[in-house]
Design a protein around this motif. Structure first.
Motif, PDB file in Angstrom:
ATOM      1  N   ARG A  27     -51.239  -5.299  20.265  1.00  0.00           N
ATOM      2  CA  ARG A  27     -51.423  -4.148  19.661  1.00  0.00           C
ATOM      3  C   ARG A  27     -52.207  -2.824  20.435  1.00  0.00           C
ATOM      4  NH1 ARG A  27     -54.753  -3.542  14.813  1.00  0.00           N
ATOM      5  NH2 ARG A  27     -56.196  -3.674  17.353  1.00  0.00           N
ATOM      6  N   LYS A  39     -45.641  -2.213  13.581  1.00  0.00           N
ATOM      7  CA  LYS A  39     -45.758  -3.780  12.944  1.00  0.00           C
ATOM      8  C   LYS A  39     -46.648  -5.294  13.338  1.00  0.00           C
ATOM      9  CE  LYS A  39     -42.211  -7.443  13.167  1.00  0.00           C
ATOM     10  NZ  LYS A  39     -41.002  -7.936  13.761  1.00  0.00           N
ATOM     11  N   SER A  42     -50.019  -4.496  11.070  1.00  0.00           N
ATOM     12  CA  SER A  42     -49.538  -4.994   9.624  1.00  0.00           C
ATOM     13  C   SER A  42     -49.571  -6.585  10.191  1.00  0.00           C
ATOM     14  CB  SER A  42     -47.942  -5.197   9.320  1.00  0.00           C
ATOM     15  OG  SER A  42     -47.655  -5.843   8.243  1.00  0.00           O
ATOM     16  N   THR A  43     -49.514  -7.197  10.845  1.00  0.00           N
ATOM     17  CA  THR A  43     -49.452  -8.291  11.439  1.00  0.00           C
ATOM     18  C   THR A  43     -51.044  -8.977  11.977  1.00  0.00           C
ATOM     19  OG1 THR A  43     -46.650  -8.451  12.739  1.00  0.00           O
ATOM     20  CG2 THR A  43     -48.326 -10.194  13.846  1.00  0.00           C
TER      21      THR A  43
END
Length: 121
Positions: A27, A39, A42-43
């Motif tokens: 990330r 995304k 969020s993960t």
């Protein structure tokens, strides 16, 4: 919970921690390249929440096993050390992650430095 399942759960949580750290690194690299790791954010958030929940469940299970004398004192210490190690990794990763996020926001560099210096104490 039998002692074998506690150990299996603890090992699985340690592996989950490795996966979370890999996702955080991915990330952060994506943030540097593209600037939009939505995304992955969020993960990672979901994984960290699950990790914390599992860590607390292991703590409660250890406490229950210790107070009901299902495990020896030495085994209780060994398990507590494993939990402490997982907790330390989790705490350090969260602190570093918060600092990285704050550093990426304009105007928050001074706040990030202040928070970072407080974490090192």
């Amino acid at each position: 919970m039998s002692s074998d399942s506690w150990i299996v759960d603890c090992d699985a949580l340690a592996q989950s921690g490795v996966t979370i750290m890999e996702n955080i690194n991915d990330r952060n690299q994506k943030r540097l390249r593209d600037g939009n790791p939505g995304k992955l954010n969020s993960t990672v958030r979901g994984q960290l929440n699950s990790f914390e929940h599992e860590l607390n469940r292991l703590r409660k299970s250890l406490s229950k096993a210790t107070t009901s004398y299902h495990i020896t004192e030495g085994e209780a210490r060994r398990r507590q050390d494993k939990i402490d190690g997982l907790s330390t990794l989790y705490d350090l990763r969260i602190k570093k992650d918060i600092i990285l996020i704050l550093r990426s926001l304009p105007g928050f560099i001074l706040m990030a430095r202040e928070i970072e210096s407080n974490f090192r104490r």
